[in-house]
Scaffold this motif. Structure first.
Motif, PDB file in Angstrom:
ATOM      1  N   GLU A 289     -20.255 101.097  49.236  1.00 57.33           N
ATOM      2  CA  GLU A 289     -21.605 100.904  48.713  1.00 57.33           C
ATOM      3  C   GLU A 289     -22.624 101.734  49.520  1.00 57.33           C
ATOM      4  N   ALA A 292     -22.200 105.334  48.532  1.00 55.67           N
ATOM      5  CA  ALA A 292     -22.686 105.623  47.177  1.00 55.67           C
ATOM      6  C   ALA A 292     -24.224 105.659  47.130  1.00 55.67           C
ATOM      7  N   THR A 293     -24.870 104.723  47.840  1.00 53.77           N
ATOM      8  CA  THR A 293     -26.343 104.686  47.834  1.00 53.77           C
ATOM      9  C   THR A 293     -26.907 105.990  48.394  1.00 53.77           C
ATOM     10  N   GLU A 295     -25.322 108.861  48.734  1.00 57.69           N
ATOM     11  CA  GLU A 295     -24.923 110.007  47.908  1.00 57.69           C
ATOM     12  C   GLU A 295     -25.884 110.185  46.731  1.00 57.69           C
ATOM     13  N   SER A 296     -26.247 109.088  46.088  1.00 52.80           N
ATOM     14  CA  SER A 296     -27.100 109.264  44.913  1.00 52.80           C
ATOM     15  C   SER A 296     -28.495 109.721  45.349  1.00 52.80           C
ATOM     16  N   TYR A 297     -28.938 109.248  46.515  1.00 54.61           N
ATOM     17  CA  TYR A 297     -30.234 109.707  47.035  1.00 54.61           C
ATOM     18  C   TYR A 297     -30.204 111.221  47.292  1.00 54.61           C
ATOM     19  N   LYS A 299     -28.207 113.505  46.085  1.00 49.10           N
ATOM     20  CA  LYS A 299     -28.056 114.286  44.849  1.00 49.10           C
ATOM     21  C   LYS A 299     -29.369 114.369  44.087  1.00 49.10           C
ATOM     22  N   LYS A 300     -30.156 113.288  44.169  1.00 51.14           N
ATOM     23  CA  LYS A 300     -31.487 113.327  43.527  1.00 51.14           C
ATOM     24  C   LYS A 300     -32.369 114.405  44.152  1.00 51.14           C
ATOM     25  N   ARG A 307     -18.870 113.867  51.991  1.00 47.48           N
ATOM     26  CA  ARG A 307     -18.515 112.679  52.778  1.00 47.48           C
ATOM     27  C   ARG A 307     -17.458 113.087  53.785  1.00 47.48           C
TER      28      ARG A 307
END
Ligand SMILES: Nc1nc2c(ncn2[C@@H]2O[C@H](COP(=O)(O)OP(=O)(O)OP(=O)(O)O)[C@@H](O)[C@H]2O)c(=O)[nH]1
Length: 425
Positions: A289, A292-293, A295-297, A299-300, A307
Motif C-alpha cells: 500500500e 502504491a500510494t 507510485e501513483s503520486y 506518476k502524477k 521500486r
C-alpha cells in the motif's frame, strides 16, 4: 578528510637578464657588443590528473613557483629558459583569480592550461649597437613572471547525482551498483563527502554517479552540510531522487520528496530543472500500500518511478539501465567559460596616461608616448595576439579617443617612434 576548496599562490619564472659583454680576441682592439639574451621564465601550467579526486594536497603546499630563466652571457650566449611547472589537479577543478573571483580556467578536460606566464628574457647588449652608439653598456633586464593568488574549487564531474534525505539509502545504492564503497552506517550524515561511483553498464559503457550527502530541510539556506555539498551536483545531467518509501524513520515519502525538491529549487533553478528519476527505496520493508500510494503520486508528476531495495539489490539493475538510456538523450556537462582578463602592468601604470599627439604639416599624426617605446620593440605585427595587445594598449591608454577627438580619418597616417600606421582605428 575531504577538501574541495583551496587557495594557492602561483608564480611563473622571471626572465633572465640580458648580458653586457664585448667581443674579445687577440689582435682585435674594440670588439663589438656580444651580450646574449636572458632566457624566458617557466610558465605555471595546470593539468588534469585522473587519479586525483580531492584538493587535499593543496592544503599542505600552497606556493607553486616555476623556474626563472637564466641570464644571458658573452659570446652571444642566450640564457637557458626556465622549466614550466606542471600543477596536477582533479578533473572538474574550477580555478578563479582570488582577487576578482573571475574564472580563469575550468579543468573539465585534459588540455593543459597556462595560468601564469613566464617573463620574457631581457635583450643582451648585442641588440643595442647603432651607428651612433657603438659601445652599448646596457642590456634589458628580464620581465618578472606573472603571479596570482588562485582559488581552486572542485566540482565533481558526475553524470548522475543521487539526492534524498539522510539515511534513505543513497550510499547503499551507490555501493551496490558501482565500484565505489562508501562507508555505511545507520546515523545521519554518514557520508561526509560526496562519493563517486563508476557504474558499469555494458562492456565499455560506464557512467559516473555521485552520492550527494546531507540534504536536509534548510540545506539551501545553509542548514546542515547541504549547502557546501550541493555545489557538487550542479554539473549532473540527471538526478536520481532516492526516497525511503517504507517511512522507516517515521517520515512521509511524499513530504520528503517535496522538501528535497524545494531545497534544490532554492539552491539553483537550473539544478531543479534537471530531469529526475525517482527511486523508491527500502521496498523490502515497505507495505504494498505504501509503495502504491507513492507510485501513483510520482506518476502524477509525470516522472519515471522505480521500486528498488538497495539492501537486497532488487530493481537496481532496471534503475541503472533506465539511467543509462536517459543519459543518451542528455547534452554534455556544462562548461564554464573563463571570464578573467589579466591585468596588464603597462596599462595599470600611471605613465600610461601620459602622451602627446601633434598633427604635422604632412598630415601625419605624431604620437609621443614614452610608455609605448618598449611595446613597439616587442610587438610583432604578424602575430595576431601581439597585434591585439598593441591595439588594446592604444585603446585603453586613451590614444585612440584623442585621435578621434582630433578628427582622424580611417586612412590617415599615425607615427609612433618612426613606425607608421594607417587604418589604426
Ligand atoms: N531494509 C533496507 N535498509 C536499507 C536499504 N537501503 C539502505 N538501508 C539501510 O538504511 C541505512 C542508511 O543507508 P545509507 O545508505 O547510509 O543512507 P544515505 O542516504 O546514504 O545516508 P547519508 O549518507 O546519511 O546521507 C543503513 O542502515 C542501510 O543499511 C534497503 O533497501 N532496505
Amino acid at each position: 578528510m575531504f577538501i574541495d576548496r583551496a587557495k594557492i599562490l602561483v608564480k611563473a619564472g622571471s626572465g633572465g637578464n640580458g648580458a653586457v659583454s664585448f667581443h674579445r680576441e687577440k689582435y682585435v682592439n674594440a670588439g663589438g657588443p656580444d651580450g646574449g639574451d636572458g632566457g624566458k621564465g617557466g610558465n605555471v601550467v595546470f593539468q588534469v590528473d585522473k587519479h586525483l579526486n580531492t584538493l587535499i594536497d593543496f592544503r599542505y603546499k600552497k606556493k607553486y613557483v616555476a623556474e626563472d630563466g637564466q641570464n644571458g652571457s658573452g659570446k652571444r650566449c642566450s640564457g637557458k629558459s626556465g622549466k614550466d611547472l606542471i600543477v596536477k589537479v582533479p578533473l572538474g577543478t574550477i580555478i578563479r583569480d582570488a582577487e576578482s573571483g573571475e574564472i580563469m580556467a575550468d579543468m573539465s578536460d585534459y588540455e593543459p592550461v597556462v595560468l601564469a606566464l613566464g617573463g620574457k628574457g631581457g635583450a643582451g647588449n648585442q641588440h643595442f649597437a647603432t651607428s651612433t652608439r657603438q659601445i652599448p653598456r646596457f642590456a634589458k633586464p628580464g620581465v618578472p613572471g606573472e603571479m596570482y593568488w588562485l582559488n581552486l574549487e572542485l566540482k565533481l564531474i558526475a553524470d548522475v547525482g543521487l539526492v534524498g534525505f539522510p539515511n534513505v539509502g543513497k550510499s547503499t545504492l551507490i555501493s551496490v551498483v558501482s565500484a565505489a564503497k562508501p562507508k555505511i552506517a545507520n546515523y545521519h550524515f554518514t557520508t561526509l563527502a560526496p562519493v563517486l561511483g563508476v557504474v558499469q553498464v555494458g562492456m565499455d559503457d560506464t557512467f559516473v554517479m555521485a552520492d550527494i550527502p546531507g540534504l536536509v530541510e534548510g540545506a539551501s539556506e545553509g542548514v546542515g552540510l547541504g549547502h557546501d555539498f550541493l555545489r557538487h551536483v550542479d554539473r549532473c545531467r540527471l538526478i536520481v531522487h532516492v526516497v525511503d518509501v517504507s517511512g522507516s524513520e517515521s517520515r512521509d515519502p511524499i513530504e520528503d520528496f517535496e522538501k528535497i525538491n524545494y531545497e534544490l529549487q532554492n539552491f539553483d533553478e537550473g539544478l531543479a530543472s534537471r530531469p529526475q528519476l525517482v527511486a523508491a527505496n527500502k521496498c523490502d520493508m515497505a507495505s504494498e500500500e505504501q509503495i502504491a500510494t507513492f507510485e501513483s503520486y510520482v506518476k502524477k508528476q509525470g516522472l519515471p518511478f522505480f521500486r528498488i531495495s538497495a539492501a537486497t539489490t532488487e530493481g537496481t539493475r532496471e534503475l541503472v539501465n533506465a539511467v543509462w538510456a536517459k543519459l543518451q538523450d542528455l547534452p554534455p556537462v556544462k562548461i564554464y567559460e573563463p571570464t578573467f582578463v589579466k591585468p596588464d602592468p603597462v596599462l595599470q601604470s600611471e605613465s600610461t596616461r601620459q602622451f602627446t599627439i601633434e598633427k604635422g604639416s604632412d598630415g601625419v599624426y605624431y604620437v609621443d608616448a614614452p610608455f609605448m617605446e618598449q611595446i613597439m620593440q616587442s610587438v610583432n605585427m604578424d602575430d595576431y595576439e601581439s597585434l591585439q595587445y598593441f591595439q588594446r594598449v592604444l585603446r585603453e591608454s586613451g590614444i585612440i579617443d584623442k585621435l578621434e577627438e582630433m578628427g582622424i580619418q580611417q586612412d590617415d597616417t599615425v607615427d609612433l617612434f618612426g613606425f607608421q600606421f594607417n587604418y589604426i582605428l
